[in-house]
Design a protein around this motif. Structure first.
Motif, PDB file in Angstrom:
ATOM      1  N   LYS A   2      52.520  46.726  48.746  1.00  0.00           N
ATOM      2  CA  LYS A   2      51.153  46.786  48.251  1.00  0.00           C
ATOM      3  C   LYS A   2      51.139  46.379  46.786  1.00  0.00           C
ATOM      4  N   ASN A   3      50.385  45.334  46.500  1.00  0.00           N
ATOM      5  CA  ASN A   3      50.224  44.843  45.135  1.00  0.00           C
ATOM      6  C   ASN A   3      48.994  45.483  44.517  1.00  0.00           C
ATOM      7  N   ARG A   4      49.063  45.702  43.203  1.00  0.00           N
ATOM      8  CA  ARG A   4      47.919  46.238  42.473  1.00  0.00           C
ATOM      9  C   ARG A   4      47.746  45.421  41.213  1.00  0.00           C
ATOM     10  N   LEU A  23      47.191  35.983  40.250  1.00  0.00           N
ATOM     11  CA  LEU A  23      47.200  35.870  41.711  1.00  0.00           C
ATOM     12  C   LEU A  23      48.322  34.957  42.184  1.00  0.00           C
ATOM     13  N   MET A  26      51.679  36.775  42.280  1.00  0.00           N
ATOM     14  CA  MET A  26      51.774  37.962  43.123  1.00  0.00           C
ATOM     15  C   MET A  26      52.592  37.685  44.391  1.00  0.00           C
ATOM     16  N   ASP A  30      49.807  43.345  51.035  1.00  0.00           N
ATOM     17  CA  ASP A  30      48.485  43.934  50.844  1.00  0.00           C
ATOM     18  C   ASP A  30      48.203  44.020  49.346  1.00  0.00           C
ATOM     19  N   THR A  31      46.962  43.740  48.976  1.00  0.00           N
ATOM     20  CA  THR A  31      46.616  43.659  47.562  1.00  0.00           C
ATOM     21  C   THR A  31      45.337  44.415  47.266  1.00  0.00           C
ATOM     22  N   TRP A  56      44.550  35.810  51.623  1.00  0.00           N
ATOM     23  CA  TRP A  56      45.322  37.011  51.957  1.00  0.00           C
ATOM     24  C   TRP A  56      45.022  37.447  53.390  1.00  0.00           C
ATOM     25  N   HIS A  61      47.150  40.024  55.553  1.00  0.00           N
ATOM     26  CA  HIS A  61      47.264  41.069  54.542  1.00  0.00           C
ATOM     27  C   HIS A  61      45.892  41.618  54.185  1.00  0.00           C
ATOM     28  N   PHE A  63      43.078  42.835  51.474  1.00  0.00           N
ATOM     29  CA  PHE A  63      42.658  42.439  50.134  1.00  0.00           C
ATOM     30  C   PHE A  63      41.395  43.210  49.819  1.00  0.00           C
ATOM     31  N   CYS A  93      43.517  51.725  45.155  1.00  0.00           N
ATOM     32  CA  CYS A  93      44.561  51.018  44.413  1.00  0.00           C
ATOM     33  C   CYS A  93      45.663  51.941  43.932  1.00  0.00           C
TER      34      CYS A  93
END
Length: 94
Positions: A2-4, A23, A26, A30-31, A56, A61, A63, A93
């Motif tokens: 998971k990206n934040r 972006l 990254m 999942d973002t 995404w 994923h 977003f 987040c």
């Protein structure tokens, strides 16, 4: 994974350039974009956000933008997009 990403306060032309670079760097996964401090969203930044969401999601994923500041919601709406477009994949987040 998971990206934040915490979005900058102003997503004007310069903010859009920073968003684009962030972006691109990254990793897949999942973002969640934290838009709680955003005070302005311009058209170019909104296009980037919509394109990123589509990419995404097409790759399987999530977003999402959580939380969203009132200014973020108002500007996105003013530019003709339903803010729910960024809440499709519910989650925080954290």
């Amino acid at each position: 994974m998971k990206n934040r990403l915490d979005l900058p306060a102003r997503l004007d032309h310069q903010g859009a350039r920073q968003l684009y670079a962030a972006l691109l760097s990254m990793p897949p996964g999942d973002t969640c974009l934290a838009a709680g401090q955003v005070s302005f969203v311009g058209g170019l930044a909104l296009q980037l956000l919509l394109a990123a969401a589509a990419k995404w999601r097409a790759e399987g994923h999530q977003f999402t933008c959580q939380p969203m500041s009132p200014a973020f919601t108002d500007d996105v709406t003013r530019l003709g997009v339903d803010p729910k477009e960024f809440q499709e994949d519910q989650g925080s987040c954290r």
